[in-house]
Design a protein around this motif. Structure first.
Motif, short mmCIF file in Angstrom:
data_model
loop_
_atom_site.label_atom_id
_atom_site.label_comp_id
_atom_site.label_asym_id
_atom_site.label_seq_id
_atom_site.Cartn_x
_atom_site.Cartn_y
_atom_site.Cartn_z
N PHE A 339 0.87 -1.17 0.00
CA PHE A 339 0.00 0.00 0.00
C PHE A 339 0.91 1.22 0.00
O PHE A 339 1.78 1.35 0.85
N LEU A 340 0.72 2.10 -0.97
CA LEU A 340 1.65 3.20 -1.18
C LEU A 340 0.86 4.50 -1.39
O LEU A 340 -0.10 4.54 -2.15
N THR A 341 1.26 5.54 -0.69
CA THR A 341 0.68 6.87 -0.89
C THR A 341 1.78 7.80 -1.39
O THR A 341 2.83 7.94 -0.74
N VAL A 342 1.56 8.42 -2.55
CA VAL A 342 2.55 9.33 -3.12
C VAL A 342 1.91 10.70 -3.38
O VAL A 342 0.72 10.81 -3.65
N ARG A 343 2.75 11.71 -3.27
CA ARG A 343 2.33 13.09 -3.55
C ARG A 343 3.23 13.62 -4.67
O ARG A 343 4.46 13.51 -4.60
N ILE A 344 2.58 14.20 -5.69
CA ILE A 344 3.31 14.70 -6.85
C ILE A 344 2.91 16.15 -7.10
O ILE A 344 1.71 16.46 -7.19
N MET A 345 3.90 17.02 -7.17
CA MET A 345 3.67 18.43 -7.50
C MET A 345 3.93 18.60 -9.00
O MET A 345 4.94 18.13 -9.52
N LEU A 346 3.01 19.34 -9.69
CA LEU A 346 3.19 19.54 -11.12
C LEU A 346 2.45 20.78 -11.57
O LEU A 346 1.52 21.25 -10.89
N PRO A 347 2.83 21.34 -12.72
CA PRO A 347 2.10 22.49 -13.28
C PRO A 347 0.68 22.08 -13.64
O PRO A 347 0.44 20.95 -14.08
N ASP A 348 -0.25 23.01 -13.44
CA ASP A 348 -1.66 22.72 -13.70
C ASP A 348 -1.94 22.88 -15.19
O ASP A 348 -2.49 23.88 -15.64
N ARG A 349 -1.53 21.86 -15.95
CA ARG A 349 -1.73 21.86 -17.39
C ARG A 349 -2.52 20.63 -17.82
O ARG A 349 -2.37 19.56 -17.20
N PRO A 350 -3.33 20.73 -18.86
CA PRO A 350 -4.11 19.56 -19.32
C PRO A 350 -3.18 18.42 -19.72
O PRO A 350 -2.11 18.64 -20.29
N GLY A 351 -3.58 17.20 -19.36
CA GLY A 351 -2.87 16.01 -19.80
C GLY A 351 -1.93 15.41 -18.78
O GLY A 351 -1.56 14.24 -18.89
N ALA A 352 -1.52 16.19 -17.75
CA ALA A 352 -0.55 15.67 -16.78
C ALA A 352 -1.15 14.52 -15.97
O ALA A 352 -0.51 13.48 -15.78
N LEU A 353 -2.38 14.71 -15.52
CA LEU A 353 -3.02 13.65 -14.72
C LEU A 353 -3.25 12.40 -15.56
O LEU A 353 -3.10 11.27 -15.07
N ALA A 354 -3.59 12.60 -16.83
CA ALA A 354 -3.79 11.45 -17.71
C ALA A 354 -2.49 10.67 -17.89
O ALA A 354 -2.50 9.43 -17.93
N THR A 355 -1.36 11.39 -17.98
CA THR A 355 -0.08 10.70 -18.12
C THR A 355 0.25 9.90 -16.87
O THR A 355 0.71 8.75 -16.94
N ILE A 356 0.01 10.51 -15.68
CA ILE A 356 0.25 9.79 -14.42
C ILE A 356 -0.60 8.53 -14.35
O ILE A 356 -0.12 7.45 -13.98
N SER A 357 -1.87 8.64 -14.74
CA SER A 357 -2.77 7.48 -14.72
C SER A 357 -2.29 6.39 -15.65
O SER A 357 -2.33 5.20 -15.32
N ARG A 358 -1.80 6.80 -16.83
CA ARG A 358 -1.30 5.82 -17.79
C ARG A 358 -0.08 5.08 -17.23
O ARG A 358 0.02 3.85 -17.33
N VAL A 359 0.85 5.83 -16.63
CA VAL A 359 2.07 5.21 -16.09
C VAL A 359 1.72 4.21 -14.99
O VAL A 359 2.25 3.09 -14.93
#
Length: 423
Positions: A339-359
């Motif tokens: 069980f893993l909890t991670v926090r990721i800081m990133l620019p608020d641009r379209p597509g970043a969350l989709a990339t994280i989900s894909r990975v």
């Protein structure tokens, strides 16, 4: 060896206690554990006192103590204090013997333990925040009313009753070389040590006896080092059944003479032990009953120069609050790297969350919760913080998920603790 002081409980006392208990208790099984044997590099067996009547070993000592009361003492009733298991043992013994029982339990006691104690007909009074505070109030009630105080561990009859487990272990698994169990006040460890060590002496053998405490409730190591009862300033552990801040006087006298070692284990190991027992051995055990397994998972015996060899771990109780079980299971999975909890800081641009989900999907991990935050003290304008809870397959898999995220240019930070070995 001949200069050792005479102990307050003898093997004959324990053998007599076994006769008294024969029609009352269950003869709990000893089960082989393949997963623990592989981990320890030894044959590991589990003495399942979690399957005992009232869900723990405590009925053994409580019944022996109360069965010896005179008619006049029985008429005065009994009083006891406990976080749950001793309470249920006393309540059940009192019901069987027709004795009125009053039980003091600390506030915050697990509701299933409270309800089970009341179901046996005992009057329950909530007092204090710790077992030690409840014990003091129970002793005060006994002094004021004449009720017989049934101590959870500091009485010869209690110790003799608990020691009957040692006799059963030797009958069920004569080849045992190490016996491992939790210790709070010390009644169980003291009784089993007498039974095991004396029987082994008669057989011309050596059998190791080891006690285990939660590191945040470990009064025995400093007491043994000082050769005196050393109370703890604070006690804080999920293993409420052994959350005792000071050793019992009688058990301490026995343990310092007979027990080979008292080791400590972490809270993460306790949680992981519950998960291993539930998932791999199909056994529901409370944290206090699982400390021996935690010691094996953390290799505590080897650290103290003890070869596990053929080991029996006493699973001393199975009375666990389902709400606590949920929390402990999550912590145990975390400790096992599942069980893993991670926090990721990133620019608020379209597509970043989709990339994280894909990975994450391509890494064969499973998202159980996601938090998307644009506002916070550490966030700059135009930034977003993503917090993700993941189910993974162990420490190596968790590291692979993190590496895959880094390869895509992200900077994941673990926000939970994921120590411990893989179960």
């Amino acid at each position: 060896m001949s200069s050792k002081p005479e102990l307050p409980v003898t093997l004959a006392d324990i053998e007599q206690a076994a006769k008294v208990l024969q029609p009352v208790i269950a003869r709990t099984p000893i089960e082989h554990s393949r997963v623990l044997s592989l981990h320890a590099g030894a044959e590991v067996f589990l003495k399942c006192e979690n399957l005992q009547r009232a869900g723990s070993f405590k009925i053994r000592g409580a019944y022996v103590r109360m069965a010896k009361l005179t008619d006049e003492e029985r008429a005065r009733g009994v009083v006891a204090a406990s976080a749950g298991n001793h309470a249920q043992g006393v309540a059940q013994a009192a019901s069987h013997l027709g004795i009125k029982a009053r039980i003091y339990m600390p506030r915050g006691v697990a509701l299933p333990k409270l309800a089970a104690t009341e179901d046996h007909g005992a009057q329950v009074v909530l007092h204090g925040d710790t077992v030690d505070e409840a014990l003091a109030e129970a002793q005060k009630f006994a002094d004021e009313t004449g009720a017989v105080f049934v101590h959870p561990f500091d009485h010869p009859d209690i110790i003799a009753g608990q020691g009957t487990i040692g006799l059963e272990i030797l009958e069920q698994l004569p080849q045992v070389e190490t016996v491992l169990m939790g210790v709070g006040g010390g009644g169980l460890l003291a009784g089993v040590a007498i039974a095991i060590k004396e029987k082994a002496r008669q057989l011309g053998r050596e059998i190791k006896v080891v006690g285990v405490q939660a590191e945040n409730a470990a009064a025995y190591p400093p007491s043994l080092a000082a050769d005196a009862l050393v109370p703890l300033d604070t006690v804080h552990t999920i293993a409420d059944g052994i959350a005792v801040g000071k050793p019992g006087q009688l058990p301490f006298a026995i343990i310092k003479e007979l027990v080979d070692e008292v080791v400590t284990v972490s809270e993460d190991a306790l949680a992981q032990a519950l998960v291993v027992l539930l998932e791999r051995n199909k056994l529901v055990v409370e944290p206090a009953g699982a400390v021996g397994v935690a010691a094996l998972l953390e290799d505590r015996l080897q650290e103290h120069g003890i070869n596990p060899a053929t080991t029996v771990v006493i699973l001393s109780g199975g009375n666990i609050d389902p709400l606590l079980m949920l929390k402990v299971i999550q912590r145990g999975l975390n400790a096992a790297g599942r069980f893993l909890t991670v926090r990721i800081m990133l620019p608020d641009r379209p597509g970043a969350l989709a990339t994280i989900s894909r990975v994450i999907a391509e890494s064969d991990a499973n998202v159980t919760r996601l938090d998307h935050t644009r506002i916070g003290g550490s966030l700059s304008m135009g930034d977003v913080a993503i917090t993700i809870d993941l189910e993974t397959k162990g420490h190596k898999h968790s590291e692979q998920v993190l590496d895959n995220l880094r390869a895509e240019g992200f900077d994941p930070h673990i926000t939970n603790s994921a120590g411990g070995s893989v179960a």
